[in-house]
Design a protein around this motif. Structure first.
Motif, mmCIF file in Angstrom:
data_model
loop_
_atom_site.group_PDB
_atom_site.id
_atom_site.type_symbol
_atom_site.label_atom_id
_atom_site.label_comp_id
_atom_site.label_asym_id
_atom_site.label_seq_id
_atom_site.Cartn_x
_atom_site.Cartn_y
_atom_site.Cartn_z
ATOM 1 N N SER A 1 13.826 -27.224 -11.093
ATOM 2 C CA SER A 1 13.719 -28.692 -11.027
ATOM 3 C C SER A 1 12.562 -29.121 -10.125
ATOM 4 O O SER A 1 11.826 -30.053 -10.457
ATOM 5 N N GLY A 2 12.399 -28.457 -8.991
ATOM 6 C CA GLY A 2 11.285 -28.769 -8.095
ATOM 7 C C GLY A 2 9.944 -28.500 -8.758
ATOM 8 O O GLY A 2 9.000 -29.286 -8.636
ATOM 9 N N TRP A 3 9.843 -27.376 -9.484
ATOM 10 C CA TRP A 3 8.604 -27.056 -10.183
ATOM 11 C C TRP A 3 8.319 -28.068 -11.291
ATOM 12 O O TRP A 3 7.175 -28.513 -11.446
ATOM 13 N N MET A 4 9.336 -28.444 -12.047
ATOM 14 C CA MET A 4 9.140 -29.422 -13.126
ATOM 15 C C MET A 4 8.719 -30.778 -12.567
ATOM 16 O O MET A 4 7.844 -31.441 -13.132
ATOM 17 N N PHE A 5 9.330 -31.207 -11.474
ATOM 18 C CA PHE A 5 8.949 -32.473 -10.850
ATOM 19 C C PHE A 5 7.491 -32.421 -10.422
ATOM 20 O O PHE A 5 6.712 -33.334 -10.687
ATOM 21 N N TRP A 6 7.096 -31.330 -9.751
ATOM 22 C CA TRP A 6 5.720 -31.196 -9.315
ATOM 23 C C TRP A 6 4.776 -31.168 -10.515
ATOM 24 O O TRP A 6 3.711 -31.791 -10.497
ATOM 25 N N LEU A 7 5.128 -30.451 -11.565
ATOM 26 C CA LEU A 7 4.269 -30.333 -12.741
ATOM 27 C C LEU A 7 4.045 -31.687 -13.407
ATOM 28 O O LEU A 7 2.919 -32.025 -13.784
ATOM 29 N N ILE A 8 5.087 -32.481 -13.522
ATOM 30 C CA ILE A 8 4.958 -33.802 -14.143
ATOM 31 C C ILE A 8 4.035 -34.688 -13.317
ATOM 32 O O ILE A 8 3.150 -35.363 -13.849
ATOM 33 N N VAL A 9 4.200 -34.672 -12.002
ATOM 34 C CA VAL A 9 3.331 -35.475 -11.134
ATOM 35 C C VAL A 9 1.894 -34.968 -11.206
ATOM 36 O O VAL A 9 0.943 -35.745 -11.289
ATOM 37 N N PHE A 10 1.709 -33.668 -11.196
ATOM 38 C CA PHE A 10 0.375 -33.066 -11.262
ATOM 39 C C PHE A 10 -0.331 -33.439 -12.558
ATOM 40 O O PHE A 10 -1.498 -33.840 -12.553
ATOM 41 N N LEU A 11 0.355 -33.315 -13.674
ATOM 42 C CA LEU A 11 -0.257 -33.638 -14.962
ATOM 43 C C LEU A 11 -0.540 -35.135 -15.097
ATOM 44 O O LEU A 11 -1.527 -35.530 -15.713
ATOM 45 N N ALA A 12 0.309 -35.958 -14.515
ATOM 46 C CA ALA A 12 0.077 -37.404 -14.570
ATOM 47 C C ALA A 12 -1.177 -37.787 -13.786
ATOM 48 O O ALA A 12 -1.868 -38.740 -14.142
ATOM 49 N N GLN A 13 -1.491 -37.043 -12.744
ATOM 50 C CA GLN A 13 -2.681 -37.334 -11.953
ATOM 51 C C GLN A 13 -3.947 -36.801 -12.608
ATOM 52 O O GLN A 13 -5.040 -37.304 -12.345
ATOM 53 N N LEU A 14 -3.825 -35.789 -13.455
ATOM 54 C CA LEU A 14 -5.008 -35.253 -14.127
ATOM 55 C C LEU A 14 -5.598 -36.248 -15.119
ATOM 56 O O LEU A 14 -6.806 -36.335 -15.279
ATOM 57 N N ASN A 15 -4.744 -36.970 -15.810
ATOM 58 C CA ASN A 15 -5.202 -37.942 -16.799
ATOM 59 C C ASN A 15 -4.344 -39.198 -16.681
ATOM 60 O O ASN A 15 -3.413 -39.391 -17.456
ATOM 61 N N PRO A 16 -4.669 -40.077 -15.733
ATOM 62 C CA PRO A 16 -3.837 -41.271 -15.545
ATOM 63 C C PRO A 16 -3.934 -42.215 -16.735
ATOM 64 O O PRO A 16 -5.003 -42.394 -17.327
ATOM 65 N N LEU A 17 -2.818 -42.803 -17.101
ATOM 66 C CA LEU A 17 -2.786 -43.738 -18.224
ATOM 67 C C LEU A 17 -3.221 -45.129 -17.800
ATOM 68 O O LEU A 17 -3.751 -45.890 -18.597
ATOM 69 N N ILE A 18 -2.986 -45.468 -16.548
ATOM 70 C CA ILE A 18 -3.298 -46.803 -16.058
ATOM 71 C C ILE A 18 -4.274 -46.661 -14.895
ATOM 72 O O ILE A 18 -4.017 -45.940 -13.941
ATOM 73 N N GLY A 19 -5.401 -47.356 -14.974
ATOM 74 C CA GLY A 19 -6.381 -47.336 -13.894
ATOM 75 C C GLY A 19 -6.140 -48.493 -12.941
ATOM 76 O O GLY A 19 -5.309 -49.365 -13.187
ATOM 77 N N PRO A 20 -6.880 -48.525 -11.852
ATOM 78 C CA PRO A 20 -6.713 -49.627 -10.904
ATOM 79 C C PRO A 20 -7.215 -50.939 -11.502
ATOM 80 O O PRO A 20 -8.192 -50.958 -12.251
ATOM 81 N N GLU A 21 -6.531 -52.020 -11.195
ATOM 82 C CA GLU A 21 -6.945 -53.342 -11.652
ATOM 83 C C GLU A 21 -7.714 -54.028 -10.531
ATOM 84 O O GLU A 21 -7.179 -54.261 -9.452
ATOM 85 N N LEU A 22 -8.984 -54.324 -10.779
ATOM 86 C CA LEU A 22 -9.816 -54.979 -9.787
ATOM 87 C C LEU A 22 -10.245 -56.338 -10.325
ATOM 88 O O LEU A 22 -10.664 -56.461 -11.471
ATOM 89 N N HIS A 23 -10.144 -57.342 -9.483
ATOM 90 C CA HIS A 23 -10.604 -58.673 -9.851
ATOM 91 C C HIS A 23 -12.112 -58.753 -9.667
ATOM 92 O O HIS A 23 -12.713 -57.953 -8.936
ATOM 93 N N ASN A 24 -12.742 -59.725 -10.301
ATOM 94 C CA ASN A 24 -14.192 -59.869 -10.206
ATOM 95 C C ASN A 24 -14.652 -60.047 -8.768
ATOM 96 O O ASN A 24 -15.680 -59.498 -8.361
ATOM 97 N N HIS A 25 -13.899 -60.829 -7.993
ATOM 98 C CA HIS A 25 -14.270 -61.041 -6.589
ATOM 99 C C HIS A 25 -14.278 -59.717 -5.833
ATOM 100 O O HIS A 25 -15.190 -59.447 -5.036
ATOM 101 N N THR A 26 -13.294 -58.893 -6.074
ATOM 102 C CA THR A 26 -13.215 -57.595 -5.409
ATOM 103 C C THR A 26 -14.406 -56.727 -5.794
ATOM 104 O O THR A 26 -14.994 -56.052 -4.941
ATOM 105 N N LEU A 27 -14.774 -56.737 -7.062
ATOM 106 C CA LEU A 27 -15.926 -55.956 -7.507
ATOM 107 C C LEU A 27 -17.218 -56.434 -6.859
ATOM 108 O O LEU A 27 -18.055 -55.630 -6.445
ATOM 109 N N HIS A 28 -17.393 -57.745 -6.748
ATOM 110 C CA HIS A 28 -18.594 -58.285 -6.111
ATOM 111 C C HIS A 28 -18.666 -57.898 -4.638
ATOM 112 O O HIS A 28 -19.741 -57.554 -4.128
ATOM 113 N N VAL A 29 -17.536 -57.918 -3.944
ATOM 114 C CA VAL A 29 -17.510 -57.519 -2.539
ATOM 115 C C VAL A 29 -17.832 -56.027 -2.408
ATOM 116 O O VAL A 29 -18.592 -55.615 -1.521
ATOM 117 N N MET A 30 -17.292 -55.210 -3.295
ATOM 118 C CA MET A 30 -17.575 -53.776 -3.260
ATOM 119 C C MET A 30 -19.059 -53.505 -3.487
ATOM 120 O O MET A 30 -19.668 -52.675 -2.782
#
Length: 83
Positions: free
Chosen positions: A45-74
């Motif tokens: 169970s510990g290995w499966m939990f780690w594997l699911i988290v690891f694979l989810a980080q390799l190819n994330p389905l949802i990226g960060p949402e940045l507003h235009n103001h945030t992008l301009h400041v960056m």
């Protein structure tokens, strides 16, 4: 960067927990089979939990949402890098 070394290292860790630890449990214990089963299931169970988290980080389905103001400041703070 490849995730193969991390995958092999963590898999080896959980394999040791799930295979070696059950063999070390004393044979004099009357609940040896139950303890071995619990340790093996917990390791899997510990290995499966780690594997699911690891694979989810390799190819994330949802990226960060940045507003235009945030992008301009960056861009203002970090500068623009055109490749």
């Amino acid at each position: 960067m490849s995730g193969l070394p991390a995958f092999l290292g963590i898999t080896a860790f959980w394999l040791v927990i799930g295979v070696v630890i059950p063999l070390v449990i004393p044979k004099t214990s009357k609940d040896r089979g139950l303890i071995q089963t619990c340790v093996i299931i917990a390791a899997f169970s510990g290995w499966m939990f780690w594997l699911i988290v690891f694979l989810a980080q390799l190819n994330p389905l949802i990226g960060p949402e940045l507003h235009n103001h945030t992008l301009h400041v960056m861009i203002q703070q970090w500068g623009r890098r055109d490749h």
